[in-house]
Design a protein around this motif. Structure first.
Motif, mmCIF file in Angstrom:
data_model
loop_
_atom_site.group_PDB
_atom_site.id
_atom_site.type_symbol
_atom_site.label_atom_id
_atom_site.label_comp_id
_atom_site.label_asym_id
_atom_site.label_seq_id
_atom_site.Cartn_x
_atom_site.Cartn_y
_atom_site.Cartn_z
ATOM 1 N N ARG B 58 39.889 50.549 32.921
ATOM 2 C CA ARG B 58 41.020 50.573 33.856
ATOM 3 C C ARG B 58 40.532 50.389 35.294
ATOM 4 O O ARG B 58 41.075 49.595 36.058
ATOM 5 C CB ARG B 58 41.781 51.900 33.715
ATOM 6 N N LYS B 59 39.445 51.097 35.640
ATOM 7 C CA LYS B 59 38.937 50.995 37.021
ATOM 8 C C LYS B 59 38.506 49.575 37.354
ATOM 9 O O LYS B 59 38.809 49.057 38.433
ATOM 10 C CB LYS B 59 37.758 51.958 37.223
ATOM 11 N N VAL B 60 37.782 48.967 36.436
ATOM 12 C CA VAL B 60 37.289 47.615 36.734
ATOM 13 C C VAL B 60 38.458 46.617 36.745
ATOM 14 O O VAL B 60 38.423 45.607 37.447
ATOM 15 C CB VAL B 60 36.143 47.211 35.772
ATOM 16 N N SER B 61 39.525 46.917 36.023
ATOM 17 C CA SER B 61 40.703 46.029 36.010
ATOM 18 C C SER B 61 41.455 46.073 37.336
ATOM 19 O O SER B 61 42.306 45.221 37.594
ATOM 20 C CB SER B 61 41.660 46.417 34.875
ATOM 21 N N GLU B 62 41.111 47.054 38.167
ATOM 22 C CA GLU B 62 41.860 47.239 39.422
ATOM 23 C C GLU B 62 41.123 46.720 40.650
ATOM 24 O O GLU B 62 41.601 46.883 41.772
ATOM 25 C CB GLU B 62 42.198 48.734 39.602
ATOM 26 N N VAL B 63 39.984 46.060 40.443
ATOM 27 C CA VAL B 63 39.209 45.631 41.618
ATOM 28 C C VAL B 63 39.813 44.399 42.301
ATOM 29 O O VAL B 63 39.439 44.055 43.412
ATOM 30 C CB VAL B 63 37.717 45.321 41.280
ATOM 31 N N ARG B 64 40.755 43.728 41.633
ATOM 32 C CA ARG B 64 41.271 42.458 42.164
ATOM 33 C C ARG B 64 42.799 42.438 42.176
ATOM 34 O O ARG B 64 43.430 41.537 41.639
ATOM 35 C CB ARG B 64 40.722 41.318 41.295
ATOM 36 N N GLY B 65 43.387 43.484 42.774
ATOM 37 C CA GLY B 65 44.847 43.538 42.817
ATOM 38 C C GLY B 65 45.412 43.529 41.410
ATOM 39 O O GLY B 65 44.930 44.264 40.540
ATOM 40 N N ASP B 66 46.388 42.661 41.177
ATOM 41 C CA ASP B 66 47.005 42.587 39.854
ATOM 42 C C ASP B 66 46.373 41.509 38.972
ATOM 43 O O ASP B 66 46.709 41.394 37.805
ATOM 44 C CB ASP B 66 48.506 42.269 39.989
ATOM 45 N N ALA B 67 45.463 40.725 39.557
ATOM 46 C CA ALA B 67 45.012 39.501 38.879
ATOM 47 C C ALA B 67 44.343 39.750 37.521
ATOM 48 O O ALA B 67 44.508 38.958 36.595
ATOM 49 C CB ALA B 67 44.076 38.710 39.785
ATOM 50 N N ILE B 68 43.561 40.831 37.420
ATOM 51 C CA ILE B 68 42.878 41.067 36.134
ATOM 52 C C ILE B 68 43.254 42.438 35.559
ATOM 53 O O ILE B 68 42.484 43.046 34.799
ATOM 54 C CB ILE B 68 41.341 40.903 36.234
ATOM 55 N N LYS B 69 44.450 42.889 35.871
ATOM 56 C CA LYS B 69 44.958 44.165 35.320
ATOM 57 C C LYS B 69 44.988 44.146 33.794
ATOM 58 O O LYS B 69 44.897 45.182 33.136
ATOM 59 C CB LYS B 69 46.378 44.430 35.844
ATOM 60 N N TRP B 70 45.139 42.937 33.243
ATOM 61 C CA TRP B 70 45.205 42.814 31.788
ATOM 62 C C TRP B 70 43.937 43.316 31.088
ATOM 63 O O TRP B 70 43.958 43.643 29.902
ATOM 64 C CB TRP B 70 45.493 41.364 31.380
ATOM 65 N N VAL B 71 42.843 43.396 31.841
ATOM 66 C CA VAL B 71 41.579 43.884 31.264
ATOM 67 C C VAL B 71 41.751 45.304 30.713
ATOM 68 O O VAL B 71 41.137 45.676 29.709
ATOM 69 C CB VAL B 71 40.456 43.830 32.328
ATOM 70 N N LEU B 110 38.860 37.935 16.281
ATOM 71 C CA LEU B 110 39.215 38.592 17.535
ATOM 72 C C LEU B 110 39.649 37.543 18.557
ATOM 73 O O LEU B 110 39.641 36.344 18.281
ATOM 74 C CB LEU B 110 38.007 39.370 18.086
ATOM 75 N N GLY B 111 40.017 38.005 19.744
ATOM 76 C CA GLY B 111 40.301 37.098 20.845
ATOM 77 C C GLY B 111 39.509 37.537 22.057
ATOM 78 O O GLY B 111 39.041 38.678 22.129
ATOM 79 N N ALA B 112 39.312 36.625 23.001
ATOM 80 C CA ALA B 112 38.524 36.956 24.184
ATOM 81 C C ALA B 112 39.049 36.207 25.400
ATOM 82 O O ALA B 112 39.702 35.166 25.262
ATOM 83 C CB ALA B 112 37.054 36.607 23.954
ATOM 84 N N GLY B 113 38.761 36.767 26.557
ATOM 85 C CA GLY B 113 39.140 36.108 27.797
ATOM 86 C C GLY B 113 38.081 36.352 28.847
ATOM 87 O O GLY B 113 37.359 37.351 28.792
ATOM 88 N N THR B 114 37.953 35.428 29.783
ATOM 89 C CA THR B 114 37.022 35.638 30.889
ATOM 90 C C THR B 114 37.812 36.191 32.076
ATOM 91 O O THR B 114 38.886 35.695 32.402
ATOM 92 C CB THR B 114 36.263 34.331 31.238
ATOM 93 N N ALA B 115 37.254 37.240 32.689
ATOM 94 C CA ALA B 115 37.900 37.856 33.853
ATOM 95 C C ALA B 115 36.911 37.853 35.006
ATOM 96 O O ALA B 115 35.761 38.294 34.840
ATOM 97 C CB ALA B 115 38.328 39.289 33.537
ATOM 98 N N TRP B 116 37.332 37.354 36.155
ATOM 99 C CA TRP B 116 36.459 37.265 37.328
ATOM 100 C C TRP B 116 36.843 38.321 38.347
ATOM 101 O O TRP B 116 38.024 38.554 38.580
ATOM 102 C CB TRP B 116 36.558 35.853 37.938
ATOM 103 N N TYR B 117 35.812 38.926 38.964
ATOM 104 C CA TYR B 117 36.087 40.042 39.884
ATOM 105 C C TYR B 117 36.766 39.588 41.166
ATOM 106 O O TYR B 117 37.465 40.367 41.797
ATOM 107 C CB TYR B 117 34.799 40.788 40.237
ATOM 108 N N GLY B 118 36.522 38.344 41.579
ATOM 109 C CA GLY B 118 37.213 37.853 42.777
ATOM 110 C C GLY B 118 36.260 37.603 43.936
ATOM 111 O O GLY B 118 35.153 37.106 43.742
#
Lengths: 175, 171
Positions: B58-71, B110-118
């Motif tokens: 959750r914490k790491v999902s919040e480093v870039r506003g809403d952009a990677i909240k899905w993490v 499974l499924g996967a996605g790439t998430a960038w910190y910004g």
């Protein structure tokens, strides 16, 4: 093929430099191009273009640009990866994604693949000129594809060392 | 196209996951696939941080506003730390590892996605959270789980091959 076999094949994907003198079928080449076509990219920008080169003379000229890629002269086909030149990091990341898809795809088709790089502006400019790539575009690397020559030493002059153990390269929760 | 290659072709970014966990066996397989990625002169310029703690996700999902909240919906993320000398080769290797993990995830069901910190500030925040030394490069993570319905973006299709591919010369 079972899932475990696919995973084992993925773990055995290796850089191939020496190929048999045997062409890649049009069907296999088209399949690989489709696999590359569907690579993901930031905001689906697809900032790439692929040049398929089979002409021996052109391959020889590309190979002559750098001693480390002289092996390119004897590959059946290469796919040159051309990018729009908008973002070095994002496009190099996408380039890695495309290469890995092609390398895995080739392996599953019973083929091998190898990446060959031009280093520095001069080599890149010469390679782009050979392939008619506009100067504002970026072309770092070629993907070679073919049937692996299993008897050849794929890593001449190199000491192949496998991979670092997982306990050295993995942390949990924090580094 | 053979069905296996069809599987690779159909790898898509997943951004929403169910609560179902990734098993220890699946994680071990994913890490081995990542471990065997090729790299320039076999330098293996990477380190992987496995994140399964929900609070950490959750914490790491919040480093870039809403952009990677899905993490935060995922049960697992593998953060990629790259120590390559060159910017280009580092990003290339990061892309290779990412694609292998995404393909292996699909092969495992499974499924996967790439998430960038910004941007720089957001990256620094992620690095601090994950205890990554400031001198190492960390831009992205591969987020893995069981895709929720509608998780995979339709992706908008792709340009036709006739537009993407040239033979012998580009022009």
């Amino acid at each position: 093929m079972e899932t475990s076999d696919i995973i084992e094949a993925m773990k055995k994907v290796r850089q191939t430099r020496i190929y048999q003198d045997k062409p890649v079928s049009k069907a296999d080449l088209d399949t690989l191009l489709e696999v590359a076509q569907w690579t993901g990219s930031a905001r689906n920008t697809q900032p790439w273009h692929f040049i398929v080169v089979e002409d021996k003379q052109t391959l020889g000229k590309l190979a002559a640009l750098r001693s480390n890629i002289d092996w390119v002269a004897n590959v059946p086909v290469v796919i040159a990866l051309v990018f729009d030149g908008e973002s070095t990091v994002l496009e190099s990341f996408d380039e890695g994604r495309i290469y890995e898809r092609l390398a895995i795809g080739a392996k599953l088709l019973g083929l091998g693949a190898g990446t060959a790089w031009f280093l520095g502006d001069e080599e890149e400019a010469a390679a782009k000129q050979l392939l008619g790539v506009p100067t504002e575009r970026v072309m770092h690397s070629l993907v070679a594809v073919g049937y692996v020559d299993a008897d050849a030493n794929q890593l001449p002059g190199r000491n192949y060392v496998g991979r670092k153990p997982l306990d050295e390269i993995v942390s949990y929760e924090t580094m | 196209m053979t069905s296996l290659l069809e599987e690779i072709r159909n790898v898509r970014q997943s951004r929403k996951f169910t609560d179902e966990l990734v098993t220890d066996d699946q994680l071990a397989t994913l890490l081995e696939v990542a471990q065997w990625t090729g790299s320039s002169q076999n330098t293996q310029p990477w380190h992987f941080i496995v994140i399964r703690d929900k609070d950490q996700l959750r914490k790491v999902s919040e480093v870039r506003g809403d952009a990677i909240k899905w993490v935060a919906t995922a049960p697992l993320a593998i953060a990629l730390v790259i120590s390559a000398k060159g910017e280009i080769s580092g990003a290339f290797d990061e892309g290779r590892v990412t694609e292998r993990l995404m393909i292996a995830a699909r092969m495992l069901g499974l499924g996967a996605g790439t998430a960038w910190y910004g941007d720089d500030t957001q990256r620094a925040a992620a690095k601090e959270l994950l205890g990554i030394p400031a001198e190492l490069s960390a831009r992205s993570m591969v987020v893995i789980g069981h895709p929720a319905p509608g998780a995979q973006s339709s992706g908008g299709g792709r340009k036709p091959l006739s537009e993407l591919v040239s033979y012998d010369r580009m022009s």
